[in-house]
Design a protein around this motif. Sequence first.
Motif, PDB file in Angstrom:
ATOM      1  N   LEU A   1     -41.688  87.385   4.563  1.00 17.96           N
ATOM      2  CA  LEU A   1     -40.904  86.247   5.025  1.00 17.96           C
ATOM      3  C   LEU A   1     -41.635  84.935   4.783  1.00 17.96           C
TER       4      LEU A   1
ATOM      5  N   ALA B   1     -44.579  84.035   6.122  1.00 13.45           N
ATOM      6  CA  ALA B   1     -45.465  83.631   7.214  1.00 13.45           C
ATOM      7  C   ALA B   1     -46.907  83.980   6.864  1.00 13.45           C
TER       8      ALA B   1
ATOM      9  N   ASN C   1     -41.887  91.339  10.329  1.00 18.77           N
ATOM     10  CA  ASN C   1     -40.790  90.511  10.835  1.00 18.77           C
ATOM     11  C   ASN C   1     -41.252  89.170  11.390  1.00 18.77           C
ATOM     12  N   ARG C   2     -42.545  88.892  11.293  1.00 20.43           N
ATOM     13  CA  ARG C   2     -43.091  87.649  11.828  1.00 20.43           C
ATOM     14  C   ARG C   2     -42.611  86.461  11.000  1.00 20.43           C
ATOM     15  N   GLN C   3     -42.061  85.455  11.672  1.00 23.90           N
ATOM     16  CA  GLN C   3     -41.545  84.275  10.958  1.00 23.90           C
ATOM     17  C   GLN C   3     -42.507  83.091  11.021  1.00 23.90           C
ATOM     18  N   GLY C   4     -43.318  83.022  12.088  1.00 21.21           N
ATOM     19  CA  GLY C   4     -44.272  81.926  12.218  1.00 21.21           C
ATOM     20  C   GLY C   4     -45.676  82.385  11.882  1.00 21.21           C
TER      21      GLY C   4
ATOM     22  N   GLU D   1     -43.513  86.879  20.306  1.00 18.39           N
ATOM     23  CA  GLU D   1     -42.565  85.770  20.428  1.00 18.39           C
ATOM     24  C   GLU D   1     -43.232  84.535  21.014  1.00 18.39           C
TER      25      GLU D   1
END
Length: 402
Positions: free
Chosen positions: A328, A330, A284-287, A263
Amino acid sequence: MTSTHTLTHSYYSAFYAEKGFRFLEQIAKEYTLPENLIVFSVMHCYEGSLPYLNVLCQLADRVVFIPKQATFCNNSALLSTIESIENCEIADSAFDKIALRDPTRCIELIREHTREGQDFLILDHGGYFASGAETVLEAFGQQCVGITELTANGVAKYRNRHLMKPLVSVAHLSIKTPADFEASECIVHYTDQILREAFGLKLNNLGFLTIGVIGSGNLGRGVCKTLQGKGIHELYVNDQDPRQLTAMPRNGIQVCTTETMLEKCNLIFCCTGNGALHTSHLQNRQGNLFIATVTSADDELNLPELIESGTLTYIGGNSLVKEYKNQLGASIYLLAGGESANTPFKTGMGDPTLYLFEAAHLLAGLQLATQNHSYASGIQALSVQDEIFIAEQWLRYFYNYR
């Protein structure tokens, strides 16, 4: 005295080559290996490996050099120099780390380089033979005199396997600590270089990068210390063993879980050698995320499985950076292509600490080949007395210790 041995690949690497060769020769001088012994040696394809390889080839009937892929890919020209060393053979490139996870491929490699009934020794580095160890020992129980392992992540791969022969580990010796800290310093230095070259970023770009370190053994602590020396004060660290983290807060380092680190951070140093990040962490990493490793992405991330499962898709890259995307969208940037972050760069002989662990690995192999009866089956460490002997000889050769 100038050596007639092939100790360097280029003139510029000669600084410590002769001294290192003589030191390793001194360590080995009391040992005479059995006739016709074959040594299978997994090694980095570095110029720093040449003195060690020359001494080994003087002692054994033949040495089968199995280059670690990370450095082989970036130093393939060095193989022609290695081929010129007397009594040295290079294993076919098909027998790489992935292939040797198949026990039948381990058997094929050994049969290709030995005659029926011929004794052999395995000097492993990173657990290349771990998956096939039980099969190899069952097939060649009388011929294999034993196995040595250089690294902690390699030893971990051998654990919980039924080993009918001794495996001598030099992974946790105190004399390996200086080389581990040297390696961690190099990894930070070259991570900074890769970021500058590929992205125009610096490690201490406040506001652009927030850094986490997973693993607080010798390498992880060394990475943290070097980062702090570069003026990086917002630093997060995690380890699967909470005991390892208790000294971190007093050194100004924030301890956290891996989930919290993901995070907070967009650059993570993976310093465990064994599964620092898992599928759930990356899918699940968005960045975007930069990852530097101290071993390889296979060990730290289980990269082949991430690709096969569709968690990550390869986008492109080069020797400095490989880019993957998760579902996602990223980007996951593996610095040095997912290998140890100093592997794209030339490694010479200017740091004598590398000879400490090479001497330990060499001595462990020599003892297995000549004093096999003194070792029980299973995993064990080189003795304290042997470690003291190596340290004393090293101090004498390089620092005039009397």
